[in-house]
Design a protein around this motif. Structure first.
Motif, PDB file in Angstrom:
ATOM      1  N   MET A 143      11.704  10.261   7.486  1.00 11.19           N
ATOM      2  CA  MET A 143      11.184  10.324   6.006  1.00 11.19           C
ATOM      3  C   MET A 143       9.826   9.235   5.851  1.00 11.19           C
ATOM      4  O   MET A 143       8.797   9.675   5.653  1.00 11.19           O
ATOM      5  CB  MET A 143      11.961  10.452   4.865  1.00 11.19           C
ATOM      6  CG  MET A 143      11.486  11.197   3.757  1.00 11.19           C
ATOM      7  SD  MET A 143      12.090  10.588   2.313  1.00 11.19           S
ATOM      8  CE  MET A 143      11.005   9.286   1.827  1.00 11.19           C
ATOM      9  N   PRO A 144      10.272   7.963   6.186  1.00 14.11           N
ATOM     10  CA  PRO A 144       9.197   6.978   6.143  1.00 14.11           C
ATOM     11  C   PRO A 144       8.072   7.131   7.248  1.00 14.11           C
ATOM     12  O   PRO A 144       6.897   6.812   7.030  1.00 14.11           O
ATOM     13  CB  PRO A 144       9.756   5.516   6.529  1.00 14.11           C
ATOM     14  CG  PRO A 144      11.320   5.978   6.071  1.00 14.11           C
ATOM     15  CD  PRO A 144      11.700   7.323   6.347  1.00 14.11           C
ATOM     16  N   VAL A 145       8.436   7.767   8.387  1.00 17.06           N
ATOM     17  CA  VAL A 145       7.276   8.199   9.211  1.00 17.06           C
ATOM     18  C   VAL A 145       6.428   8.965   8.734  1.00 17.06           C
ATOM     19  O   VAL A 145       5.215   8.849   8.891  1.00 17.06           O
ATOM     20  CB  VAL A 145       7.857   8.775  10.573  1.00 17.06           C
ATOM     21  CG1 VAL A 145       6.927   9.114  11.570  1.00 17.06           C
ATOM     22  CG2 VAL A 145       8.747   7.612  11.293  1.00 17.06           C
ATOM     23  N   LEU A 180       6.051   9.615   5.518  1.00 17.02           N
ATOM     24  CA  LEU A 180       5.386   8.827   4.317  1.00 17.02           C
ATOM     25  C   LEU A 180       4.198   8.023   4.663  1.00 17.02           C
ATOM     26  O   LEU A 180       2.953   8.056   4.481  1.00 17.02           O
ATOM     27  CB  LEU A 180       6.285   8.072   3.756  1.00 17.02           C
ATOM     28  CG  LEU A 180       5.997   7.552   2.360  1.00 17.02           C
ATOM     29  CD1 LEU A 180       5.894   8.750   1.525  1.00 17.02           C
ATOM     30  CD2 LEU A 180       7.072   6.708   1.927  1.00 17.02           C
ATOM     31  N   ILE A 181       4.436   7.438   6.068  1.00 16.97           N
ATOM     32  CA  ILE A 181       3.310   6.475   6.611  1.00 16.97           C
ATOM     33  C   ILE A 181       1.867   7.484   7.075  1.00 16.97           C
ATOM     34  O   ILE A 181       0.740   7.122   6.547  1.00 16.97           O
ATOM     35  CB  ILE A 181       3.637   5.691   7.797  1.00 16.97           C
ATOM     36  CG1 ILE A 181       4.785   4.509   7.353  1.00 16.97           C
ATOM     37  CG2 ILE A 181       2.565   5.036   8.527  1.00 16.97           C
ATOM     38  CD1 ILE A 181       5.775   3.922   8.435  1.00 16.97           C
ATOM     39  N   TYR A 206       1.372  10.251   5.579  1.00 21.11           N
ATOM     40  CA  TYR A 206       0.638  10.763   4.381  1.00 21.11           C
ATOM     41  C   TYR A 206      -0.312   9.727   3.920  1.00 21.11           C
ATOM     42  O   TYR A 206      -1.486   9.848   3.761  1.00 21.11           O
ATOM     43  CB  TYR A 206       1.680  11.123   3.350  1.00 21.11           C
ATOM     44  CG  TYR A 206       1.023  11.687   2.092  1.00 21.11           C
ATOM     45  CD1 TYR A 206       0.281  12.844   1.951  1.00 21.11           C
ATOM     46  CD2 TYR A 206       1.101  10.714   1.151  1.00 21.11           C
ATOM     47  CE1 TYR A 206      -0.220  12.958   0.684  1.00 21.11           C
ATOM     48  CE2 TYR A 206       0.703  10.885  -0.204  1.00 21.11           C
ATOM     49  CZ  TYR A 206      -0.109  12.113  -0.501  1.00 21.11           C
ATOM     50  OH  TYR A 206      -0.681  12.320  -1.548  1.00 21.11           O
ATOM     51  N   ILE A 207       0.217   8.306   3.914  1.00 18.78           N
ATOM     52  CA  ILE A 207      -0.568   7.215   3.454  1.00 18.78           C
ATOM     53  C   ILE A 207      -1.743   6.941   4.310  1.00 18.78           C
ATOM     54  O   ILE A 207      -2.934   6.884   3.695  1.00 18.78           O
ATOM     55  CB  ILE A 207       0.297   6.072   3.190  1.00 18.78           C
ATOM     56  CG1 ILE A 207       1.460   5.984   2.276  1.00 18.78           C
ATOM     57  CG2 ILE A 207      -0.695   4.867   2.761  1.00 18.78           C
ATOM     58  CD1 ILE A 207       2.413   5.092   2.297  1.00 18.78           C
ATOM     59  N   ARG A 208      -1.536   7.174   5.424  1.00 16.73           N
ATOM     60  CA  ARG A 208      -2.727   7.013   6.157  1.00 16.73           C
ATOM     61  C   ARG A 208      -3.817   8.188   6.242  1.00 16.73           C
ATOM     62  O   ARG A 208      -5.291   7.971   5.975  1.00 16.73           O
ATOM     63  CB  ARG A 208      -2.063   7.008   7.789  1.00 16.73           C
ATOM     64  CG  ARG A 208      -3.151   6.294   8.753  1.00 16.73           C
ATOM     65  CD  ARG A 208      -2.459   6.227  10.088  1.00 16.73           C
ATOM     66  NE  ARG A 208      -3.565   6.083  11.273  1.00 16.73           N
ATOM     67  CZ  ARG A 208      -3.818   6.970  12.039  1.00 16.73           C
ATOM     68  NH1 ARG A 208      -3.200   8.233  12.085  1.00 16.73           N
ATOM     69  NH2 ARG A 208      -4.993   6.904  12.663  1.00 16.73           N
TER      70      ARG A 208
END
Lengths: 215, 263
Positions: free
Chosen positions: B22-24, B26-27, B29-31
């Protein structure tokens, strides 16, 4: 005497990275990373030693959790302050986590692992990390996240605490062993520690680059 | 029992992997979001630079226009008055004192007229400062100069004199728009009557210019970007989020209505 464990190795590597990249840093928070990693390393090494001697080391880890809570909240404070005044929300989180921490110790003593506080702490830290991402996305300014030290520091925290949530929540219902001493929970903790310290080392590298560019 | 434990172990490992993935995501998406944000900021900067370049261009054109007006005025008006004064003074014969007195009085009158014209010119020389006295005054000054040519019958309704709002950048562009429209009328329209109507309503500024000239085919003129300065007018109106409504009928004249959000 057995002071080493995979987690100790990960911590030593991260500590070396922190010393190399942050030794000349003027920010208190980044300097504090070195002190925290040193404390984590000493705790882990002492814990491994006590474990090898078949002594109860839970009081040691419970004590370390106290510093862990403070340090992670200081880090979150440091990262959030770029977007808002973090005092109120940090105090709320700190209040909740410490209340549970001390409440548990008062109820079950320091010799029993403070799993409730660790679980709540993990959830609270994950929420704060997600909030940081939310603020970062909503900010008008653009940042190059590839080299943004605060972003990667928070990401390390999110990986570690969010990834460890399943373990924390289910720790009481499973006890799977791979050998004499390696439990599934411990294996996952090792993996999470490697992720955390790798990402943090990268964030220190970014910080050093950032400092170099500013000087 | 063993298989039950294995199932739990697999479940825990899978759940942990999902929690780590999930954090991957998220990263990632943020990128991606961050990249869009970067492009948006760059685009905004580019537009700002374009706007500033356009402002500079408009400022230069206003100055240019002012200089042309001054040159024309000096040549056609003040120059003529002073030449006439020289001729009058040269023709004075002091033996005929009566005639000489009249000629000197005429010369004095011509000199006074020249001074008056020069004072008017000095006002124009302020160029950029024109808009600082308010958009209403700036527009009025342009119309006054057109009136002085005496070639057109003018109907003017300028309600912008006491306008409380102001926006210096937009004022300069609007002034330049009016200058461009007037230049087009002088150069191409062959009109005899022009009406100006400028007013402010519901946070919008309206400028309506109507003339009875030869008219033109708007669609053709739009396609021919080099002609009539129409593209320049459209571009500038677009830049300040305005709207242009142009209605032209060959041999009947042209009506231009400009609507600009203001300030």
């Amino acid at each position: 005497m057995n002071f080493t464990s995979p987690i100790v190795i990960a911590e030593i590597m991260c500590l070396i990275g922190a010393v190399i990249f942050l030794r000349n840093d003027k920010s208190i928070f980044w300097k504090l990373n070195i002190a925290y990693l040193l404390l984590a390393l000493l705790t882990e090494a002492a814990g491994s030693y006590m474990s090898s001697k078949r002594e109860n080391n839970l009081w040691l880890f419970n004590s370390f959790v106290f510093f862990e809570i403070s340090f992670i909240f200081i880090g979150i404070w440091h990262c959030l302050k770029n977007y808002l005044i973090p005092k109120p929300i940090i105090y709320v989180g700190l209040g909740i986590v410490y209340s549970i921490y001390f409440g548990f110790i008062a109820k079950d003593s320091i010799m029993v692992f403070n799993s409730t506080a660790v679980t709540v702490m993990s959830v609270v830290f994950s929420l704060y990390c997600l909030y940081y991402y939310y603020l970062l996305l909503n900010d008008e300014k653009f940042i190059e996240i590839k080299y943004h030290s605060e972003f990667w520091w928070i990401t390390g925290v999110l990986f570690y605490y969010f990834g460890g949530t399943v373990c924390n929540l289910l720790s009481d219902v499973f006890d799977v062993r791979f050998g004499k001493s390696l439990t599934l929970r411990y294996a996952i903790t090792i993996a999470l520690n490697f992720i955390l310290y790798s990402v943090w080392t990268y964030s220190y590298l970014c910080r050093a680059k950032q400092q170099k560019l500013q000087s | 029992m063993q298989s039950e434990t294995t199932k739990i172990a697999i479940l825990v490992v899978l759940a942990t992997l999902i929690f780590l993935l999930m954090p991957v995501f998220l990263i990632m998406y943020i990128r991606s979001y961050n990249r869009h944000k970067k492009n948006h900021i760059l685009e905004k900067q580019h537009m700002q630079q374009q706007f500033e370049a356009e402002m500079l261009q408009a400022r230069i054109e206003v100055q240019d226009n002012t200089m042309q007006a001054i040159a024309t005025e000096l040549h056609d008006n003040v120059g003529q008055l002073l030449s006439l004064t020289t001729l009058t003074l040269n023709s004075i014969n002091l033996d005929h004192s009566d005639k000489a007195t009249v000629k000197i009085e005429n010369s004095l009158s011509l000199v006074n007229k020249s001074i008056k014209e020069l004072r008017e010119l000095a006002k124009l020389l302020h160029g950029e400062q024109i808009v600082e006295n308010g958009l209403g005054n700036a527009l009025q000054q342009e119309i006054n100069w057109l009136e002085k040519t005496g070639s057109y019958e003018l109907q003017v309704s300028n309600q912008l004199h006491n306008l409380q709002e102001n926006s210096p950048d937009k004022d300069l562009i609007i002034l330049r728009l009016l200058q461009e429209i007037i230049n087009n009328i002088i150069k191409h329209a062959n009109a005899t009557s022009i009406s100006f109507n400028a007013y402010y309503e519901d946070k919008k500024l309206y400028l309506n210019v109507e003339e009875n000239g030869v008219g033109f085919n708007y669609e053709k003129a739009k396609a021919n970007k080099a002609g009539l300065g129409l593209s320049s007018i459209s571009k500038r109106i677009e830049m300040i989020n305005g709207k242009l409504a142009l209605n032209s009928i060959p041999n009947k004249g042209t009506n231009i209505l400009i609507e600009i959000p203001y300030p």
